[in-house]
Every structure is written in structure tokens, then in C-alpha cells.
Scaffold this motif. Sequence first.
Motif, mmCIF file in Angstrom:
data_model
loop_
_atom_site.group_PDB
_atom_site.id
_atom_site.type_symbol
_atom_site.label_atom_id
_atom_site.label_comp_id
_atom_site.label_asym_id
_atom_site.label_seq_id
_atom_site.Cartn_x
_atom_site.Cartn_y
_atom_site.Cartn_z
ATOM 1 N N MET A 1 0.817 -1.190 0.000
ATOM 2 C CA MET A 1 0.000 0.000 0.000
ATOM 3 C C MET A 1 0.865 1.260 0.000
ATOM 4 O O MET A 1 0.535 2.242 -0.666
ATOM 5 N N LYS A 2 1.956 1.241 0.770
ATOM 6 C CA LYS A 2 2.866 2.383 0.837
ATOM 7 C C LYS A 2 3.511 2.642 -0.521
ATOM 8 O O LYS A 2 3.679 3.788 -0.935
ATOM 9 N N LEU A 3 3.864 1.581 -1.252
ATOM 10 C CA LEU A 3 4.479 1.700 -2.570
ATOM 11 C C LEU A 3 3.492 2.342 -3.565
ATOM 12 O O LEU A 3 3.874 3.197 -4.367
ATOM 13 N N ARG A 4 2.235 1.948 -3.487
ATOM 14 C CA ARG A 4 1.210 2.511 -4.371
ATOM 15 C C ARG A 4 1.041 4.007 -4.092
ATOM 16 O O ARG A 4 0.885 4.809 -5.028
ATOM 17 N N LYS A 5 1.053 4.393 -2.837
ATOM 18 C CA LYS A 5 0.914 5.794 -2.460
ATOM 19 C C LYS A 5 2.097 6.614 -2.979
ATOM 20 O O LYS A 5 1.929 7.728 -3.476
ATOM 21 N N GLN A 6 3.298 6.042 -2.901
ATOM 22 C CA GLN A 6 4.481 6.735 -3.413
ATOM 23 C C GLN A 6 4.367 6.955 -4.920
ATOM 24 O O GLN A 6 4.725 8.024 -5.429
ATOM 25 N N TRP A 7 3.888 5.962 -5.627
ATOM 26 C CA TRP A 7 3.724 6.098 -7.076
ATOM 27 C C TRP A 7 2.698 7.176 -7.413
ATOM 28 O O TRP A 7 2.875 7.953 -8.345
ATOM 29 N N MET A 8 1.605 7.212 -6.682
ATOM 30 C CA MET A 8 0.574 8.233 -6.913
ATOM 31 C C MET A 8 1.136 9.638 -6.670
ATOM 32 O O MET A 8 0.870 10.556 -7.432
ATOM 33 N N VAL A 9 1.926 9.799 -5.588
ATOM 34 C CA VAL A 9 2.536 11.091 -5.297
ATOM 35 C C VAL A 9 3.471 11.493 -6.429
ATOM 36 O O VAL A 9 3.484 12.652 -6.870
ATOM 37 N N ARG A 10 4.254 10.548 -6.940
ATOM 38 C CA ARG A 10 5.175 10.834 -8.045
ATOM 39 C C ARG A 10 4.421 11.227 -9.322
ATOM 40 O O ARG A 10 4.826 12.140 -10.034
ATOM 41 N N ILE A 11 3.348 10.521 -9.598
ATOM 42 C CA ILE A 11 2.560 10.819 -10.800
ATOM 43 C C ILE A 11 1.938 12.219 -10.694
ATOM 44 O O ILE A 11 2.005 13.022 -11.625
ATOM 45 N N VAL A 12 1.346 12.527 -9.547
ATOM 46 C CA VAL A 12 0.731 13.838 -9.347
ATOM 47 C C VAL A 12 1.804 14.931 -9.421
ATOM 48 O O VAL A 12 1.605 15.977 -10.059
ATOM 49 N N ALA A 13 2.952 14.699 -8.781
ATOM 50 C CA ALA A 13 4.038 15.683 -8.827
ATOM 51 C C ALA A 13 4.532 15.881 -10.258
ATOM 52 O O ALA A 13 4.788 17.014 -10.684
ATOM 53 N N GLY A 14 4.640 14.806 -11.020
ATOM 54 C CA GLY A 14 5.059 14.907 -12.418
ATOM 55 C C GLY A 14 4.070 15.702 -13.254
ATOM 56 O O GLY A 14 4.459 16.545 -14.064
ATOM 57 N N LEU A 15 2.784 15.434 -13.048
ATOM 58 C CA LEU A 15 1.753 16.180 -13.779
ATOM 59 C C LEU A 15 1.789 17.667 -13.420
ATOM 60 O O LEU A 15 1.649 18.525 -14.286
ATOM 61 N N LEU A 16 1.975 17.965 -12.139
ATOM 62 C CA LEU A 16 2.067 19.370 -11.727
ATOM 63 C C LEU A 16 3.275 20.049 -12.357
ATOM 64 O O LEU A 16 3.190 21.210 -12.778
ATOM 65 N N LEU A 17 4.388 19.350 -12.442
ATOM 66 C CA LEU A 17 5.577 19.926 -13.083
ATOM 67 C C LEU A 17 5.343 20.187 -14.566
ATOM 68 O O LEU A 17 5.783 21.212 -15.098
ATOM 69 N N VAL A 18 4.643 19.278 -15.244
ATOM 70 C CA VAL A 18 4.340 19.470 -16.668
ATOM 71 C C VAL A 18 3.439 20.693 -16.853
ATOM 72 O O VAL A 18 3.674 21.521 -17.732
ATOM 73 N N VAL A 19 2.410 20.816 -16.015
ATOM 74 C CA VAL A 19 1.514 21.968 -16.102
ATOM 75 C C VAL A 19 2.262 23.261 -15.805
ATOM 76 O O VAL A 19 2.098 24.271 -16.495
ATOM 77 N N LEU A 20 3.107 23.239 -14.790
ATOM 78 C CA LEU A 20 3.907 24.410 -14.444
ATOM 79 C C LEU A 20 4.843 24.803 -15.587
ATOM 80 O O LEU A 20 4.948 25.978 -15.944
ATOM 81 N N ALA A 21 5.512 23.824 -16.193
ATOM 82 C CA ALA A 21 6.411 24.098 -17.312
ATOM 83 C C ALA A 21 5.634 24.684 -18.499
ATOM 84 O O ALA A 21 6.094 25.618 -19.160
ATOM 85 N N GLY A 22 4.446 24.156 -18.770
ATOM 86 C CA GLY A 22 3.617 24.691 -19.856
ATOM 87 C C GLY A 22 3.204 26.122 -19.592
ATOM 88 O O GLY A 22 3.218 26.967 -20.488
ATOM 89 N N GLY A 23 2.834 26.436 -18.364
ATOM 90 C CA GLY A 23 2.456 27.799 -18.000
ATOM 91 C C GLY A 23 3.618 28.764 -18.136
ATOM 92 O O GLY A 23 3.459 29.871 -18.650
ATOM 93 N N ILE A 24 4.792 28.345 -17.689
ATOM 94 C CA ILE A 24 5.979 29.194 -17.808
ATOM 95 C C ILE A 24 6.316 29.428 -19.278
ATOM 96 O O ILE A 24 6.634 30.545 -19.680
ATOM 97 N N ALA A 25 6.237 28.378 -20.091
ATOM 98 C CA ALA A 25 6.520 28.519 -21.524
ATOM 99 C C ALA A 25 5.532 29.485 -22.175
ATOM 100 O O ALA A 25 5.913 30.312 -23.015
#
Length: 158
Positions: free
Chosen positions: A1-25
Amino acid sequence: MKLRKQWMVRIVAGLLLVVLAGGIAYVIRDLLAMRNPESALPVIDIEYNGKPLPPQHYMMDSYSWRFLFSAKEWEEPDRSVVDRLEPAPVLPGAPLDISFSFPYKTITVSRSYGNRNHYEEITGELQTPFTGGVYTYKVEAEWGARGSVLYYIKIRVG
């Protein structure tokens, strides 16, 4: 369960970084476009009888364009430039096709014969007149809140 939560956090963080990079661009692109507004404007494409009309037969007269942080406006200070445009030699009744590099919300095409101050709106298919003479077209295109441009085109039927 802890491993699944870590993956979800990574996916959400990655998506936020992509959105942030798009906004900056987007912000950087808009700031650069404000330095040279003409490079951000839609480009007109005029075809007569299926072939491009050379640029010496048309000109941009004005624009009003909204950027992220401000708006830019420009108007040709010398109105006689339109009168000095070289008319394109065209055949009577030939199709004219006007388009822009990205889709507009509205476009109005008007035509004047001789008197530059009296333009009549053209509805339906756009084609050259059947009567000989010099004609000036006024093309007004709008992109909603983003802005608008005004072009003049000059032709000689005969």
C-alpha cells in the motif's frame, strides 16, 4: 500500500511539473511576442485563381492584439499608402480566397470602386468584379478577445 501511495505522489508531482512548465513557456512566449507584436499576429494568405497574390498588392493597415499582460495597437499613420498600393492585374469573375494562419471568429470583406471612403460589404462567394477598373478590398478579421487586424487589397480588373 505504501508503494502505491508513493507512485501516486510521483505521478501527481510529475503532472504538476508538466503543467507548471507549460504555463511558464506560455508566459515567456507571450512576453517575447510583446517585443515584436507583428510576429504574433495571424498571417494573411490571399489566393487569386488558386495562386498566391504577391505581397505588393496588399498591406496591413492596423491591428489591436491582446497579450497576457497588455494589449498592443498599431495603425498605419499615412493613409495614402493604401492609395499607392500597386493593383494586381486580375481577370473578371475569378475566385478570391482569403484565409489566416489560424482560425478567426469573424471576417468582413468590403469592396470599394474608385472612392476609398465608400466600401460595400461582400456576402457570399468572393470573386473579382466583372466590370473593369481598380478596386480596393478591406478585410477586417477578429479573434474575439484576442484581437483584430485590418488589411487592404488592391486589384485591377481588365
